[in-house]
Design a protein around this motif. Sequence first.
Motif, mmCIF file in Angstrom:
data_model
loop_
_atom_site.group_PDB
_atom_site.id
_atom_site.type_symbol
_atom_site.label_atom_id
_atom_site.label_comp_id
_atom_site.label_asym_id
_atom_site.label_seq_id
_atom_site.Cartn_x
_atom_site.Cartn_y
_atom_site.Cartn_z
ATOM 1 N N ARG A 1 -33.351 11.624 0.090
ATOM 2 C CA ARG A 1 -34.641 11.193 -0.430
ATOM 3 C C ARG A 1 -35.470 12.374 -0.940
ATOM 4 N NH1 ARG A 1 -36.223 6.316 -0.157
ATOM 5 N NH2 ARG A 1 -34.952 5.768 1.658
ATOM 6 N N LEU A 2 -35.369 13.525 -0.257
ATOM 7 C CA LEU A 2 -36.093 14.711 -0.720
ATOM 8 C C LEU A 2 -35.665 15.094 -2.129
ATOM 9 C CD1 LEU A 2 -36.024 16.964 2.481
ATOM 10 C CD2 LEU A 2 -38.045 15.891 1.451
ATOM 11 N N GLY A 3 -34.352 15.070 -2.398
ATOM 12 C CA GLY A 3 -33.861 15.405 -3.736
ATOM 13 C C GLY A 3 -34.336 14.425 -4.779
ATOM 14 N N ALA A 4 -34.260 13.132 -4.449
ATOM 15 C CA ALA A 4 -34.686 12.105 -5.403
ATOM 16 C C ALA A 4 -36.168 12.219 -5.710
ATOM 17 C CB ALA A 4 -34.358 10.725 -4.840
ATOM 18 N N GLU A 5 -36.986 12.501 -4.683
ATOM 19 C CA GLU A 5 -38.424 12.622 -4.902
ATOM 20 C C GLU A 5 -38.752 13.854 -5.747
ATOM 21 O OE1 GLU A 5 -39.963 12.607 -0.957
ATOM 22 O OE2 GLU A 5 -39.845 10.414 -0.744
ATOM 23 N N ALA B 1 -32.800 10.347 -14.870
ATOM 24 C CA ALA B 1 -32.723 9.031 -14.231
ATOM 25 C C ALA B 1 -31.414 8.908 -13.465
ATOM 26 C CB ALA B 1 -32.834 7.929 -15.284
ATOM 27 N N TYR B 2 -30.319 9.378 -14.080
ATOM 28 C CA TYR B 2 -29.037 9.391 -13.377
ATOM 29 C C TYR B 2 -29.067 10.391 -12.214
ATOM 30 C CZ TYR B 2 -26.794 6.643 -17.076
ATOM 31 O OH TYR B 2 -26.444 5.652 -17.945
ATOM 32 N N ALA B 3 -29.695 11.533 -12.440
ATOM 33 C CA ALA B 3 -29.758 12.548 -11.382
ATOM 34 C C ALA B 3 -30.466 12.000 -10.150
ATOM 35 C CB ALA B 3 -30.477 13.791 -11.897
ATOM 36 N N LEU C 1 -30.253 10.299 -4.586
ATOM 37 C CA LEU C 1 -30.737 9.356 -3.583
ATOM 38 C C LEU C 1 -29.614 8.553 -2.934
ATOM 39 C CD1 LEU C 1 -33.213 8.098 -2.207
ATOM 40 C CD2 LEU C 1 -33.347 6.470 -4.107
ATOM 41 N N HIS C 2 -28.597 8.178 -3.715
ATOM 42 C CA HIS C 2 -27.672 7.147 -3.227
ATOM 43 C C HIS C 2 -26.213 7.586 -3.091
ATOM 44 C CE1 HIS C 2 -30.795 4.161 -3.247
ATOM 45 N NE2 HIS C 2 -31.017 4.285 -4.547
ATOM 46 N N HIS C 3 -25.890 8.883 -3.236
ATOM 47 C CA HIS C 3 -24.471 9.241 -3.166
ATOM 48 C C HIS C 3 -23.924 9.207 -1.739
ATOM 49 C CE1 HIS C 3 -26.204 13.226 -2.319
ATOM 50 N NE2 HIS C 3 -25.015 13.616 -1.892
ATOM 51 N N HIS C 4 -24.786 8.966 -0.753
ATOM 52 C CA HIS C 4 -24.307 8.778 0.620
ATOM 53 C C HIS C 4 -24.347 7.309 1.052
ATOM 54 C CE1 HIS C 4 -23.634 12.951 1.586
ATOM 55 N NE2 HIS C 4 -24.844 13.281 1.158
ATOM 56 N N ASP D 1 -22.289 -3.555 -5.430
ATOM 57 C CA ASP D 1 -22.791 -3.166 -6.743
ATOM 58 C C ASP D 1 -24.274 -2.829 -6.753
ATOM 59 O OD1 ASP D 1 -20.405 -3.294 -8.214
ATOM 60 O OD2 ASP D 1 -20.542 -5.474 -8.364
ATOM 61 N N ALA D 2 -24.967 -3.050 -5.635
ATOM 62 C CA ALA D 2 -26.363 -2.616 -5.552
ATOM 63 C C ALA D 2 -26.467 -1.097 -5.563
ATOM 64 C CB ALA D 2 -27.011 -3.171 -4.286
ATOM 65 N N ILE D 3 -25.386 -0.411 -5.193
ATOM 66 C CA ILE D 3 -25.346 1.049 -5.269
ATOM 67 C C ILE D 3 -25.143 1.429 -6.730
ATOM 68 C CG2 ILE D 3 -24.202 3.149 -4.466
ATOM 69 C CD1 ILE D 3 -23.033 1.429 -2.160
ATOM 70 N N PRO D 4 -26.006 2.260 -7.309
ATOM 71 C CA PRO D 4 -25.821 2.641 -8.724
ATOM 72 C C PRO D 4 -24.432 3.215 -8.971
ATOM 73 C CG PRO D 4 -27.959 3.379 -7.936
ATOM 74 C CD PRO D 4 -27.219 2.882 -6.724
ATOM 75 N N LEU D 5 -23.860 2.877 -10.110
ATOM 76 C CA LEU D 5 -22.506 3.310 -10.436
ATOM 77 C C LEU D 5 -22.386 4.832 -10.417
ATOM 78 C CD1 LEU D 5 -19.628 2.814 -11.352
ATOM 79 C CD2 LEU D 5 -20.475 2.516 -13.699
ATOM 80 N N ALA D 6 -23.382 5.540 -10.927
ATOM 81 C CA ALA D 6 -23.322 7.002 -10.927
ATOM 82 C C ALA D 6 -23.193 7.535 -9.504
ATOM 83 C CB ALA D 6 -24.571 7.574 -11.593
ATOM 84 N N ALA D 7 -23.886 6.915 -8.555
ATOM 85 C CA ALA D 7 -23.813 7.350 -7.159
ATOM 86 C C ALA D 7 -22.454 7.024 -6.552
ATOM 87 C CB ALA D 7 -24.923 6.691 -6.356
#
Length: 373
Positions: A244-248, A265-267, A272-275, A290-296
């Motif tokens: 969350r710190l990285g995403a913020e 936006a992808y970053a 935020l969601h790669h874990h 599929d609620a997890i973004p594809l990039a993550a």
Amino acid sequence: MPQPTILIVDDNPENLTLLGELLRERYKVRAANSGPRALQLAVLAPMPDLILLDIMMPGMSGFEVLEQLRSESLTRDIPVIITTAMSGTDDEQHGLVLGAVDYLTKPLKPAIVLARVHTHLELKRARDRLQRDNASLEAEIARRMRENQVIQDVTIRALARLAETRDNETGNHILRTQEYVETLARRACGHPRFATALDEHAIALIAKSAPLHDIGKVGIPDQVLLKPGKLTPDEWEVMKTHARLGAEAIARAVEDTHEPVEFLAYARQIALHHHERWDGSGYPDALAGDAIPLAARLMALADVFDALISRRVYKAPMTPAEAMAIMTEQRGRHFDPDLLDIFLAGIDDFCAIARRYPDEAAQELPAGQRRAA
């Protein structure tokens, strides 16, 4: 400035002589007495800046010559003035439709010929100058875009490496995972589930964003981030906040620009969601499927594979076969099943990437001090 070159085309020798004498004082003049000869002279250097073209010629008419001139890339932009004894408006219209810039009716009046020739040469000179200026401007824009791209990429790498200097991971992790993500995305774009989302543009942006996946680790206290042994439950909760710190941080960076930055936006999604895990047991938001973004989801596979096969101060590296076995067990649990299948099918490509960016050997700690991976 060199003299303009004019090509005169007419089957009548008297007309060629008349026009030649009229124009030769101001311009370089070439003469052709047939359509085929005109086409030969039209491509010789220096190419003509203007063509005076008779319509009524035996064998190949002026209309046929004009059509061929307009069909070739070398000659299609040479202005052509039709000269003819025909006075019908249909013939004039036909010539203009084929691409002639003007129409002169015989008998030719010298003053009008000189005025029309001068006008169209000036128009051509202005058009050529505009094309040169546009080409120069486009080249400068392209140069600056390349320069901005390099600056952007260097900044991303610098930020990612700054995060890694505070972690136990070694420097080439970001290079490997970035290539894993791009390679996996390119393999996945042929799958019906992912084809729409993974066009060339999206793949490039996702790959650009991948190095920022752990940028939030700069906000984790040293006693947690650098702890060589196993983390306590409380320490683990602190560690998990890096997502969350990285995403913020990325979101605030976007706000500071006052306009959207597409790759960020992808970053943010990746940071935020790669874990997150396919079965919903991940963090920070316990997203599932599929609620997890594809990039993550792409990043999750890249990050776990690299962690498994890499040496850390708290663990020895696994072989690719061992990593594959562990990841296979997590099909439908940690990983998107289809993405995992695509990843495993291309394992040779990912192993080649790992070999291309090896890490320097890390010294292992005694077993009692190793942190669980």
